[in-house]
Design a protein around this motif. Structure first.
Motif, short mmCIF file in Angstrom:
data_model
loop_
_atom_site.label_atom_id
_atom_site.label_comp_id
_atom_site.label_asym_id
_atom_site.label_seq_id
_atom_site.Cartn_x
_atom_site.Cartn_y
_atom_site.Cartn_z
N GLU A 32 0.85 -1.19 0.00
CA GLU A 32 0.00 0.00 0.00
C GLU A 32 0.89 1.25 0.00
O GLU A 32 1.92 1.27 0.68
N PRO A 33 0.52 2.27 -0.75
CA PRO A 33 1.29 3.52 -0.69
C PRO A 33 1.37 4.01 0.76
O PRO A 33 0.39 3.97 1.50
N ASN A 53 5.73 3.89 -2.49
CA ASN A 53 4.54 3.98 -3.31
C ASN A 53 4.86 3.23 -4.60
O ASN A 53 5.49 3.78 -5.51
N CYS A 56 4.24 4.71 -8.31
CA CYS A 56 4.81 6.01 -8.66
C CYS A 56 6.26 5.82 -9.12
O CYS A 56 6.94 4.89 -8.69
#
Length: 85
Positions: A32-33, A53, A56
Protein backbone atom coordinates in the motif's frame (compact mmCIF):
# COMPACT_ATOMS: atom_id res chain seq x y z
CA UNK A 1 11.85 -4.28 3.09
CA UNK A 2 13.25 -3.31 -0.28
CA UNK A 3 16.62 -4.01 -1.87
CA UNK A 4 18.27 -1.75 -4.39
CA UNK A 5 19.84 -3.03 -7.57
CA UNK A 6 23.64 -3.35 -7.56
CA UNK A 7 25.46 0.01 -7.64
CA UNK A 8 22.24 2.02 -7.25
CA UNK A 9 22.81 3.24 -3.69
CA UNK A 10 25.11 6.15 -4.62
CA UNK A 11 22.41 8.89 -4.80
CA UNK A 12 21.05 7.79 -1.43
CA UNK A 13 24.52 7.80 0.13
CA UNK A 14 25.07 11.32 -1.24
CA UNK A 15 21.90 12.52 0.49
CA UNK A 16 19.20 12.28 -2.17
CA UNK A 17 15.85 11.57 -0.46
CA UNK A 18 14.15 9.75 -3.33
CA UNK A 19 14.57 6.28 -4.76
CA UNK A 20 13.25 5.79 -8.26
CA UNK A 21 11.46 2.57 -9.18
CA UNK A 22 14.19 1.59 -11.64
CA UNK A 23 16.73 1.42 -8.79
CA UNK A 24 14.74 -1.12 -6.77
CA UNK A 25 15.33 -4.83 -7.28
CA UNK A 26 12.32 -6.23 -5.43
CA UNK A 27 9.41 -3.84 -4.95
CA UNK A 28 6.22 -5.71 -4.08
CA UNK A 29 3.49 -4.12 -6.26
CA UNK A 30 0.88 -5.03 -3.62
CA UNK A 31 2.36 -2.78 -0.94
CA UNK A 32 0.00 0.00 0.00
CA UNK A 33 1.29 3.52 -0.69
CA UNK A 34 2.79 4.88 2.51
CA UNK A 35 4.01 1.53 3.82
CA UNK A 36 7.13 1.96 5.94
CA UNK A 37 10.10 -0.11 4.78
CA UNK A 38 13.75 -0.73 5.54
CA UNK A 39 15.95 0.13 2.57
CA UNK A 40 18.88 -2.19 1.85
CA UNK A 41 21.70 -2.21 -0.66
CA UNK A 42 22.03 -5.13 -3.07
CA UNK A 43 24.54 -6.57 -0.59
CA UNK A 44 22.02 -6.40 2.27
CA UNK A 45 23.46 -3.37 4.09
CA UNK A 46 20.80 -1.24 5.79
CA UNK A 47 20.81 2.18 4.12
CA UNK A 48 17.85 3.73 5.89
CA UNK A 49 14.11 3.70 6.35
CA UNK A 50 11.34 5.33 4.40
CA UNK A 51 7.97 4.80 2.83
CA UNK A 52 7.01 3.39 -0.54
CA UNK A 53 4.54 3.98 -3.31
CA UNK A 54 4.81 1.14 -5.85
CA UNK A 55 2.46 3.05 -8.19
CA UNK A 56 4.81 6.01 -8.66
CA UNK A 57 8.14 6.63 -10.43
CA UNK A 58 9.47 7.91 -7.11
CA UNK A 59 8.92 4.55 -5.47
CA UNK A 60 10.46 5.31 -2.07
CA UNK A 61 11.09 8.42 -0.04
CA UNK A 62 13.77 8.25 2.61
CA UNK A 63 12.90 9.44 6.10
CA UNK A 64 16.16 8.52 7.82
CA UNK A 65 19.49 6.98 6.99
CA UNK A 66 19.81 5.65 10.53
CA UNK A 67 18.61 2.36 11.99
CA UNK A 68 15.82 3.89 14.03
CA UNK A 69 12.09 3.21 14.33
CA UNK A 70 9.68 5.49 12.50
CA UNK A 71 7.21 6.26 15.25
CA UNK A 72 5.68 9.23 17.05
CA UNK A 73 8.95 9.91 18.89
CA UNK A 74 10.79 10.05 15.54
CA UNK A 75 8.49 12.81 14.28
CA UNK A 76 8.56 14.65 17.63
CA UNK A 77 12.39 14.76 17.48
CA UNK A 78 12.32 15.99 13.88
CA UNK A 79 9.79 18.74 14.58
CA UNK A 80 11.65 19.84 17.72
CA UNK A 81 14.94 19.99 15.79
CA UNK A 82 13.32 22.04 13.03
CA UNK A 83 11.82 24.49 15.50
CA UNK A 84 15.15 24.85 17.28
CA UNK A 85 16.90 26.06 14.09
Amino acid sequence: MIHLKPRRERPLLLGHPWIFSGAIADLDPHLEPGTLVAIHSAQGELLGRGYVNPRCAIAARVLTRADEPIDAAFFQRRVAAALAE
